[in-house]
Design an enzyme around this catalytic site. Structure first.
Site, PDB file in Angstrom:
ATOM      1  N   ASP A  95      -3.993  -2.660   3.905  1.00 24.14           N
ATOM      2  CA  ASP A  95      -4.244  -1.966   2.635  1.00 24.14           C
ATOM      3  C   ASP A  95      -5.283  -0.867   2.787  1.00 24.14           C
ATOM      4  OD1 ASP A  95      -3.162  -4.775   1.753  1.00 24.14           O
ATOM      5  OD2 ASP A  95      -2.792  -3.303   0.165  1.00 24.14           O
TER       6      ASP A  95
ATOM      7  N   LYS B 163      -3.868  -8.562   2.942  1.00 22.42           N
ATOM      8  CA  LYS B 163      -3.709  -9.724   2.056  1.00 22.42           C
ATOM      9  C   LYS B 163      -4.557 -10.902   2.519  1.00 22.42           C
ATOM     10  CE  LYS B 163      -1.863  -9.918  -0.969  1.00 22.42           C
ATOM     11  NZ  LYS B 163      -2.561  -9.662  -2.266  1.00 22.42           N
TER      12      LYS B 163
ATOM     13  N   ALA C 272       0.797  -1.230   0.000  1.00 20.13           N
ATOM     14  CA  ALA C 272       0.000   0.000   0.000  1.00 20.13           C
ATOM     15  C   ALA C 272       0.838   1.292   0.000  1.00 20.13           C
ATOM     16  CB  ALA C 272      -0.986  -0.038   1.162  1.00 20.13           C
TER      17      ALA C 272
END
Ligand code: MRU
Length: 338
Positions: free
Chosen positions: A229, A240, A49
């Site tokens: 993220d 993830k 990110a």
């Protein structure tokens, strides 16, 4: 790893370390057009990110160099912004930098450089806050740590987030072992995290993702730490795929489950994880390993790139401004206004 530059702005182009070729080949790629930028982002040549935020920021300059008409520039910028939907740092950085579009390239470059610098500073502050939290809450002489995906230098502009905390602990001689989940389907754990840990001399073993739950529940792990993220205002965290399974195992074993992320990953416009868009990726990531087919031809696939860990499974979210505790109902807004 400190001398590795994941991304670097060079006068008129962006130089990135091509993460699709790691760990076998260390090859730097030049991004000169908006298509180059989008291709690099979508193929995960550059990923993570905060790194995506920095690439998006410099991507505005590439769009300005390539297109002279405002409409063309705006279309190009939108395509960069939307090239990966879940990691909020990308749209955050693109929106922030493109607000200076009318002020010329110098000003845009200055803002992109500032985003990179802020990320570097945030990496170090997150590492320091993380080490302090562990001292105060666990206080062990050495730690057995589990991590998922890649959150290090390759995913950011400097030390990393979760891996930055691990690195700072290692500098104090307090890492016994890191269990690095291999992170199917694209193997960011075995290809990238193990590569970074090896370069840093941090003791580690790679395990398949499905070994994580039994490692945690059987007492092999003192805490788990991951990156993020996108984090909703209530603390629900997208990261993830596979992160949620780690968090559930930690809950069962009463082991802390920590998230480390800069505040640029916090999306206060989103109240809870239910509103986070989860990127679904190509079926070939699952049906092939490299070029080898590992599933019957025509098999249907479910391939979400991320999952959402609800806040009540998260012991602390380590940011550059301190550690916020979503478990007890504190929102990020409450935390920064405190
Ligand atoms: O699909 P990826 O490799 O970009 O996913 C990366 C992650 O999930 C990371 O944990 C996250 O971006 C944080 S990186 C500091």
């Amino acid at each position: 790893v400190s001398d590795i530059r994941t991304i670097e702005w060079k006068t008129d182009h962006l130089r990135i370390l091509d993460q699709t070729l790691l760990p076998i080949t260390e090859h730097y790629r030049e991004l000169r057009t908006v298509d180059d930028v989008i291709q690099a982002i979508q193929s995960l040549a550059v990923r993570g990110a905060p790194a995506l935020g920095a690439v998006g920021a410099y991507g505005i300059l590439i769009a300005m160099n390539e297109f002279q008409e405002l409409d063309d520039r705006l279309n190009a910028i939108d395509s960069i912004r939307n090239s990966r939907p879940t990691a909020v740092n990308l749209s955050w950085a693109v929106t922030r930098v493109s607000s200076y579009l009318n002020e010329g390239k110098e000003r845009v470059l200055e803002e992109a450089r500032l985003i990179e610098k802020e990320d570097r500073d945030a990496n170090l502050a997150i590492a320091a806050h993380g080490v302090r939290w562990l001292e105060e809450n666990l206080g062990l002489d050495g730690y057995r740590i589990l991590t998922h995906c890649n959150t290090g230098t390759l995913a950011t502009t400097y030390w990393g987030t979760a891996l930055g905390v691990i690195r700072a602990l290692h500098d104090e001689g307090k890492v016994i072992e890191v269990l690095a989940d291999e992170t199917r389907p694209l193997l960011q754990g075995s290809r990238l995290t193990a590569w970074e840990l090896q370069k840093l001399g941090i003791p580690h073993r790679i395990q398949v993702d499905s070994a994580a739950a039994s490692a945690i529940v059987s007492g092999m792990v003192d805490f788990a730490i991951i990156g993020a993220d996108r984090i909703a205002n209530n603390g629900d965290t997208a990261n993830k795929i596979g992160s949620l399974a780690v968090a559930l195992a930690c809950k069962r074993a009463s082991v802390p489950f920590l998230v480390a992320a800069p505040t640029s990953t916090l999306d206060m416009s989103i109240l809870s994880g239910a509103d986070i868009e989860i990127e679904e990726r190509s079926s070939s990531e699952v049906t092939k390993l490299g070029t080898t087919e590992i599933a019957p031809r025509g098999a249907k696939v479910f391939n979400p790139a991320f999952d959402v860990t609800p806040r009540d499974l998260i012991s602390g979210i380590i940011t550059e401004v301190g550690v916020f505790n979503p478990m007890n109902g504190q929102t990020f807004r409450d935390f920064i206004e405190k």
